[in-house]
Write an enzyme that holds these catalytic residues in place. Structure first.
Site, PDB file in Angstrom:
ATOM      1  N   ALA A   1      19.152 106.064 -66.976  1.00  0.00           N
ATOM      2  CA  ALA A   1      17.837 106.923 -67.594  1.00  0.00           C
ATOM      3  C   ALA A   1      17.791 106.649 -68.944  1.00  0.00           C
ATOM      4  CB  ALA A   1      17.740 108.278 -67.259  1.00  0.00           C
TER       5      ALA A   1
ATOM      6  N   ASP B   1      26.901  97.434 -67.586  1.00  0.00           N
ATOM      7  CA  ASP B   1      26.610  98.620 -66.780  1.00  0.00           C
ATOM      8  C   ASP B   1      26.862  98.211 -65.465  1.00  0.00           C
ATOM      9  OD1 ASP B   1      26.077 100.554 -65.042  1.00  0.00           O
ATOM     10  OD2 ASP B   1      24.568 101.142 -66.386  1.00  0.00           O
TER      11      ASP B   1
ATOM     12  N   ARG C   1      13.675 108.442 -62.418  1.00  0.00           N
ATOM     13  CA  ARG C   1      13.705 108.673 -64.015  1.00  0.00           C
ATOM     14  C   ARG C   1      14.184 107.372 -64.508  1.00  0.00           C
ATOM     15  NH1 ARG C   1      17.720 110.076 -60.786  1.00  0.00           N
ATOM     16  NH2 ARG C   1      20.058 109.452 -61.228  1.00  0.00           N
TER      17      ARG C   1
ATOM     18  N   LYS D   1      22.022  97.134 -62.631  1.00  0.00           N
ATOM     19  CA  LYS D   1      20.894  97.904 -63.439  1.00  0.00           C
ATOM     20  C   LYS D   1      20.674  97.045 -64.869  1.00  0.00           C
ATOM     21  CE  LYS D   1      21.622 102.508 -61.927  1.00  0.00           C
ATOM     22  NZ  LYS D   1      21.970 103.815 -62.471  1.00  0.00           N
TER      23      LYS D   1
ATOM     24  N   ASP E   1      27.900 108.827 -68.232  1.00  0.00           N
ATOM     25  CA  ASP E   1      27.650 110.023 -67.450  1.00  0.00           C
ATOM     26  C   ASP E   1      29.004 110.606 -67.557  1.00  0.00           C
ATOM     27  OD1 ASP E   1      29.347 108.240 -65.833  1.00  0.00           O
ATOM     28  OD2 ASP E   1      27.921 108.345 -64.362  1.00  0.00           O
ATOM     29  N   ASN E   2      30.075 110.219 -68.200  1.00  0.00           N
ATOM     30  CA  ASN E   2      31.332 110.881 -68.447  1.00  0.00           C
ATOM     31  C   ASN E   2      31.948 111.058 -69.705  1.00  0.00           C
ATOM     32  OD1 ASN E   2      33.725 108.831 -68.647  1.00  0.00           O
ATOM     33  ND2 ASN E   2      32.060 108.008 -67.309  1.00  0.00           N
TER      34      ASN E   2
ATOM     35  N   CYS F   1      25.834 109.092 -59.237  1.00  0.00           N
ATOM     36  CA  CYS F   1      26.079 107.588 -59.364  1.00  0.00           C
ATOM     37  C   CYS F   1      27.628 107.481 -59.434  1.00  0.00           C
ATOM     38  CB  CYS F   1      25.507 106.735 -60.601  1.00  0.00           C
ATOM     39  SG  CYS F   1      25.701 107.870 -62.012  1.00  0.00           S
TER      40      CYS F   1
END
Length: 261
Positions: free
Chosen positions: A70, A96, A107, A120, A168-169, A225
């Site tokens: 996103a 990615d 999103r 992606k 995301d982490n 994900c």
């Protein structure tokens, strides 16, 4: 907004205006002159505000974007519109390892139903180049960490002008922050979890590094994900099993029961 998307079966965000006031972004020594004159190009708005010199630097930036979900899609769109890395010396490197799923479409706006199952980074790159064909982008599907320092080595980091995280982490953010500190590169960090969001700009010798700032709270939620593609902790596998159990033996039967009533 999300309810409307679901009812309409559309994955396009609602059209709306956003006004951002940032006079501090203007050059301090800005004076009327030819450098602010229109050139009959798509970048005339930037020439009028920032001047030809600043725009020339934007053209030749060398940026590293980690993640194309996103936030990564939004960054690529912004960069394409402003001409970042569209010069002869400019370069964007994006990586990615994740693939596109149907749940991403609501999103991550550079993706379409036909892209489900594809990488992606590759799809986002193709979409961004449609917006601006002059973009210079190198696409990878490689994890950024100590085990890939043979790929993203000292020579790679030394030539960068900055790094932007769309991760995301926290662990991955800390690693990128360490590399940026080591090579004195600015870093733009941002993240979302549900309705919550954060952003932080780290500038060498001006701001504190991400890793030395206010300690991050333990991650309360696990991104979807991560559960589906890269469950690397015991709690990830436990949450994955719980989700499967609830889907099979709780959510499904409950929906059927509600429908019968």
């Amino acid at each position: 907004q999300e309810i409307i998307k679901a009812c309409m079966a559309k994955f396009t965000p609602i059209k709306q205006f956003f006004y951002f006031h940032a006079l501090e972004a203007l050059p301090e020594d800005a004076k009327p002159g030819p450098q602010y004159a229109a050139k009959k190009s798509r970048y005339d708005d930037y020439y009028a505000v920032f001047g030809e010199g600043v725009q020339a630097k934007i053209f030749d930036l060398n940026m590293f974007l980690i993640g194309s979900g996103a936030i990564g899609c939004e960054m690529l769109k912004n960069w394409a519109m402003m001409g970042l890395a569209c010069g002869e010396k400019g370069q964007i490197t994006i990586t990615d390892m994740d693939t596109i799923e149907k749940s991403n479409l609501s999103r991550q706006f550079l993706f379409r139903p036909k892209d489900i199952g594809h990488m992606k980074a590759k799809v986002a790159t193709a979409a961004a180049k449609v917006m601006n064909p002059k973009l210079n982008i190198h696409t990878d599907a490689i994890r950024v960490g100590t085990d890939t320092e043979n790929v993203y080595d000292a020579a790679f980091w030394s030539k960068l002008d900055g790094a932007t995280t769309a991760l995301d982490n926290v662990k991955a953010r800390l690693y990128i922050d360490q590399r940026c500190v080591e090579f004195s590169k600015p870093m733009v960090d941002s993240g979302t979890l549900g309705t919550k969001g954060n952003t932080q700009v780290v500038v060498p010798y001006l701001t504190e590094p991400y890793g030395e700032g206010a300690s991050d709270q333990p991650e309360q939620g696990i991104p979807v994900c991560t559960l589906k593609s890269f469950p690397h902790k015991i709690e990830h596998t436990i949450q994955w099993a719980r989700d499967k159990f609830e889907g099979w033996f709780s959510n499904g039967p409950s929906e059927v029961k509600s429908y019968i009533k």
